[in-house]
Design a protein around this motif. Sequence first.
Motif, PDB file in Angstrom:
ATOM      1  N   UNK A 121     -11.081 -19.140 -35.846  1.00 53.30           N
ATOM      2  CA  UNK A 121     -10.462 -19.958 -36.898  1.00 53.30           C
ATOM      3  C   UNK A 121      -9.471 -19.124 -37.714  1.00 53.30           C
ATOM      4  N   UNK A 122      -9.828 -17.853 -37.996  1.00 57.73           N
ATOM      5  CA  UNK A 122      -8.911 -16.979 -38.746  1.00 57.73           C
ATOM      6  C   UNK A 122      -7.676 -16.652 -37.920  1.00 57.73           C
ATOM      7  N   UNK A 123      -7.850 -16.412 -36.616  1.00 56.59           N
ATOM      8  CA  UNK A 123      -6.709 -16.095 -35.750  1.00 56.59           C
ATOM      9  C   UNK A 123      -5.765 -17.282 -35.664  1.00 56.59           C
ATOM     10  N   UNK A 124      -6.320 -18.467 -35.537  1.00 60.08           N
ATOM     11  CA  UNK A 124      -5.470 -19.658 -35.478  1.00 60.08           C
ATOM     12  C   UNK A 124      -4.797 -19.916 -36.813  1.00 60.08           C
ATOM     13  N   UNK A 125      -5.387 -19.443 -37.890  1.00 58.43           N
ATOM     14  CA  UNK A 125      -4.772 -19.603 -39.198  1.00 58.43           C
ATOM     15  C   UNK A 125      -3.612 -18.638 -39.391  1.00 58.43           C
ATOM     16  N   UNK A 174     -11.633 -19.483 -60.943  1.00 56.30           N
ATOM     17  CA  UNK A 174     -12.038 -18.735 -59.760  1.00 56.30           C
ATOM     18  C   UNK A 174     -12.525 -17.353 -60.178  1.00 56.30           C
ATOM     19  N   UNK A 175     -13.568 -16.850 -59.452  1.00 58.75           N
ATOM     20  CA  UNK A 175     -14.117 -15.521 -59.711  1.00 58.75           C
ATOM     21  C   UNK A 175     -13.367 -14.490 -58.867  1.00 58.75           C
ATOM     22  N   UNK A 176     -12.819 -13.431 -59.476  1.00 66.58           N
ATOM     23  CA  UNK A 176     -12.104 -12.426 -58.678  1.00 66.58           C
ATOM     24  C   UNK A 176     -13.066 -11.386 -58.103  1.00 66.58           C
ATOM     25  N   UNK A 177     -12.808 -10.964 -56.906  1.00 70.16           N
ATOM     26  CA  UNK A 177     -13.469  -9.814 -56.296  1.00 70.16           C
ATOM     27  C   UNK A 177     -12.524  -9.245 -55.250  1.00 70.16           C
ATOM     28  N   UNK A 178     -12.045  -8.028 -55.529  1.00 71.49           N
ATOM     29  CA  UNK A 178     -11.078  -7.360 -54.679  1.00 71.49           C
ATOM     30  C   UNK A 178      -9.891  -8.296 -54.390  1.00 71.49           C
ATOM     31  N   UNK A 179      -9.639  -8.673 -53.129  1.00 73.86           N
ATOM     32  CA  UNK A 179      -8.474  -9.533 -52.866  1.00 73.86           C
ATOM     33  C   UNK A 179      -8.856 -11.007 -52.770  1.00 73.86           C
ATOM     34  N   UNK A 180     -10.009 -11.391 -53.355  1.00 68.89           N
ATOM     35  CA  UNK A 180     -10.508 -12.750 -53.198  1.00 68.89           C
ATOM     36  C   UNK A 180     -10.698 -13.432 -54.547  1.00 68.89           C
ATOM     37  N   UNK A 181     -10.394 -14.721 -54.555  1.00 65.04           N
ATOM     38  CA  UNK A 181     -10.667 -15.582 -55.698  1.00 65.04           C
ATOM     39  C   UNK A 181     -11.586 -16.690 -55.201  1.00 65.04           C
ATOM     40  N   UNK A 182     -12.807 -16.768 -55.748  1.00 66.55           N
ATOM     41  CA  UNK A 182     -13.816 -17.677 -55.222  1.00 66.55           C
ATOM     42  C   UNK A 182     -14.208 -18.719 -56.247  1.00 66.55           C
ATOM     43  N   UNK A 183     -14.320 -19.969 -55.777  1.00 71.22           N
ATOM     44  CA  UNK A 183     -14.856 -21.050 -56.578  1.00 71.22           C
ATOM     45  C   UNK A 183     -16.157 -21.537 -55.988  1.00 71.22           C
ATOM     46  N   UNK A 184     -16.538 -22.773 -56.345  1.00 69.33           N
ATOM     47  CA  UNK A 184     -17.803 -23.314 -55.855  1.00 69.33           C
ATOM     48  C   UNK A 184     -17.765 -23.531 -54.345  1.00 69.33           C
ATOM     49  N   UNK A 185     -16.681 -24.117 -53.839  1.00 70.54           N
ATOM     50  CA  UNK A 185     -16.583 -24.381 -52.405  1.00 70.54           C
ATOM     51  C   UNK A 185     -15.216 -24.013 -51.828  1.00 70.54           C
ATOM     52  N   UNK A 186     -14.318 -23.474 -52.659  1.00 75.32           N
ATOM     53  CA  UNK A 186     -12.991 -23.072 -52.211  1.00 75.32           C
ATOM     54  C   UNK A 186     -12.766 -21.601 -52.519  1.00 75.32           C
ATOM     55  N   UNK A 187     -11.980 -20.951 -51.682  1.00 76.32           N
ATOM     56  CA  UNK A 187     -11.698 -19.533 -51.883  1.00 76.32           C
ATOM     57  C   UNK A 187     -10.275 -19.245 -51.415  1.00 76.32           C
ATOM     58  N   UNK A 188      -9.628 -18.314 -52.093  1.00 75.32           N
ATOM     59  CA  UNK A 188      -8.322 -17.810 -51.686  1.00 75.32           C
ATOM     60  C   UNK A 188      -8.440 -16.311 -51.430  1.00 75.32           C
ATOM     61  N   UNK A 234     -15.176 -20.149 -44.335  1.00 75.29           N
ATOM     62  CA  UNK A 234     -14.447 -20.347 -43.082  1.00 75.29           C
ATOM     63  C   UNK A 234     -12.969 -20.537 -43.389  1.00 75.29           C
ATOM     64  N   UNK A 235     -12.082 -19.912 -42.606  1.00 74.72           N
ATOM     65  CA  UNK A 235     -10.639 -20.083 -42.817  1.00 74.72           C
ATOM     66  C   UNK A 235     -10.223 -21.530 -42.615  1.00 74.72           C
ATOM     67  N   UNK A 236      -9.327 -21.983 -43.482  1.00 73.20           N
ATOM     68  CA  UNK A 236      -8.829 -23.348 -43.343  1.00 73.20           C
ATOM     69  C   UNK A 236      -7.489 -23.458 -44.059  1.00 73.20           C
ATOM     70  N   UNK A 237      -6.612 -24.287 -43.521  1.00 79.00           N
ATOM     71  CA  UNK A 237      -5.318 -24.501 -44.143  1.00 79.00           C
ATOM     72  C   UNK A 237      -4.270 -23.530 -43.630  1.00 79.00           C
ATOM     73  N   UNK A 265      -9.842 -20.639 -47.797  1.00 76.25           N
ATOM     74  CA  UNK A 265     -11.160 -20.647 -47.168  1.00 76.25           C
ATOM     75  C   UNK A 265     -11.988 -21.756 -47.803  1.00 76.25           C
ATOM     76  N   UNK A 266     -12.995 -22.236 -47.062  1.00 72.44           N
ATOM     77  CA  UNK A 266     -13.846 -23.302 -47.560  1.00 72.44           C
ATOM     78  C   UNK A 266     -15.284 -23.051 -47.139  1.00 72.44           C
ATOM     79  N   UNK A 267     -16.213 -23.477 -47.985  1.00 72.98           N
ATOM     80  CA  UNK A 267     -17.640 -23.346 -47.702  1.00 72.98           C
ATOM     81  C   UNK A 267     -18.359 -24.527 -48.321  1.00 72.98           C
ATOM     82  N   UNK A 268     -19.495 -24.906 -47.744  1.00 74.31           N
ATOM     83  CA  UNK A 268     -20.343 -25.867 -48.440  1.00 74.31           C
ATOM     84  C   UNK A 268     -20.835 -25.238 -49.734  1.00 74.31           C
TER      85      UNK A 268
END
Length: 423
Positions: A330-334, A369-383, A404-407, A394-397
Motif C-alpha cells: 500500500x505504501x509503495x503504491x502510494x 494532531x499529536x506530533x512525534x518526529x515526522x508524524x502528526x497523529x489524530x484519532x484515526x488520521x495521520x500525516x 495504513x497508507x492511503x490517499x 495514513x488511516x487507522x480504526x
Amino acid sequence: MNRARGARGAAPRHDDRRRSFPQVAPRSAPDGRFAATWWGNAWVAALEDTALDPARLARGKAYAGRGHVDAITVTPGRVVAYVHGTRPRPYRTEIRMRTLGDDGWERFLDEAAARPDHIAALLDKDVPHALEAVTGLLPAPGDLVPDCSCPDDGYPCKHAAALCYQAARLLDEDPFVLFLMRGRGEQELLAELTRRNAAQGAAETGAAAPPMPTVPARIALDAATGAGLPPLPPELPVPDRPGRPAVFPPDPAAPDPLALDLLATEAAARAHTFLATGHDPVAALSPWQDAVRLAAAHPGSGLTASSRALYRDLAHALDRTPTDLARAVAAWRQGGAAGLAVLEEPWDPPAGPFDRARPALLAADFPAFRPWRNRLSGESLQLRLGRDGLWYGYESDAGREDWWPRGTPDPDPVGALTDLLGR
C-alpha cells in the motif's frame, strides 16, 4: 438421455454456502470468557443478553466445555448440531438468525474493497470494527433464535446455549463462518472483493493510450513495387505508466500462469523505466524493496489464490508476515520507494514546514494532531512528512494504532488530508 448421462457424470460443485465442522475438543475457560476474539464474545453476548435463566446458560457453558456438542453445520441463517444431554439420545439443536440483505452486503463490500488494511485483515481472519459498524454483521440482543428437540421450554435451553458457546469458538478461528451465517460464502465474498479491487485498480490506471500510428496498406504495396518508401512514422510517446499483462489461462503444458504474469509485468515495468529515464529501476533496491515492488506490480492485493501464494512466499523469504507485505505494498503504491521509506523510517524533520503544518490544519477545521518526529497523529488520521517534502496520509480504526497508507501525497498537509477524506 444424453443430457441425463452428462448430468450424472458431471463433477459435483463445491457448495460454498454449507460448511460442516467436526466436534470441537473440550476446553476450560478459567477467565469466564468462552471466546477469544471481540466478535466471538459479541456473538455470545447477543444470546446471554436475552437469556431468561442464567442457570441454564451456566449449564450450557459447562456442556460446551466438556465437549457435549457434536459436529456443527452452518448454512445461511442457521447453525445446527446434535447436543448430548442426560439422556442417551442427543437432541437436535439449532440457532437461527436473519441473513443480511443486499444493501447491507453492498455496504460491507464497498467498505472492505476501499481500504487495503481491511482486505489484509479479512485474509488474516480478522474483522475490523469499521466493517461491523457500517453493516451490523454481528447479532444484536434478540437476533439469535434458539430451538431444540428437548422437552425444556427454556429460552434458551442448556443445549442451545451449549451450541451457541461452541459456535463462538468457530467464529474465533474463522470469521468467514459469521459471514456465512449472514448469507454469503467465503469464495463468493472473495470473488466479489477481487472484482471490485480490480475495477478500482483499472479506474486508477487512467485513460487508454492513444492509438498507434499506422501505414496504409496501399502505400506499403506501392513501396514494394518500387514507387519509393514512405517516411517512417514519428516515434511513439512514452506512456504514462507500464501496461498490464494479458491474463494467461492455466494450461498443463504451459508454465505457471502466475510466473508468466510476473515475468510480463517485470518486463513492462523495466522497459517503461528504460524508455523514460535510461536507468534500471531494480539495481539499487534492497531485497525487501524489490519484494514489495514485485507484489505491488501484481494486481489483486493478495485476494486471489495465486496472489495470496505470492504474498506468502515473498514474505516468508524475507522473514516478514503477509500483513507486513500488504502494508508495504500500500505504501509503495502510494509513493514508490519514497512512500515505503515514509512507512518504515521515522526521522526528525527541520522545524519550518513541520511546525507550520499544525496551525494550517487547525485553520482548515481539522482536529488537533499529536506530533512525534515526522508524524502528526489524530484519532484515526495521520500525516507523515517524507524526506521528499511531501505529506503522506495514513488511516487507522480509532484506538488501534494500526496505520495504513492511503490517499495521494501532497506538498500541502491540508491537501493530503482533503484527498484522503475525499472532500
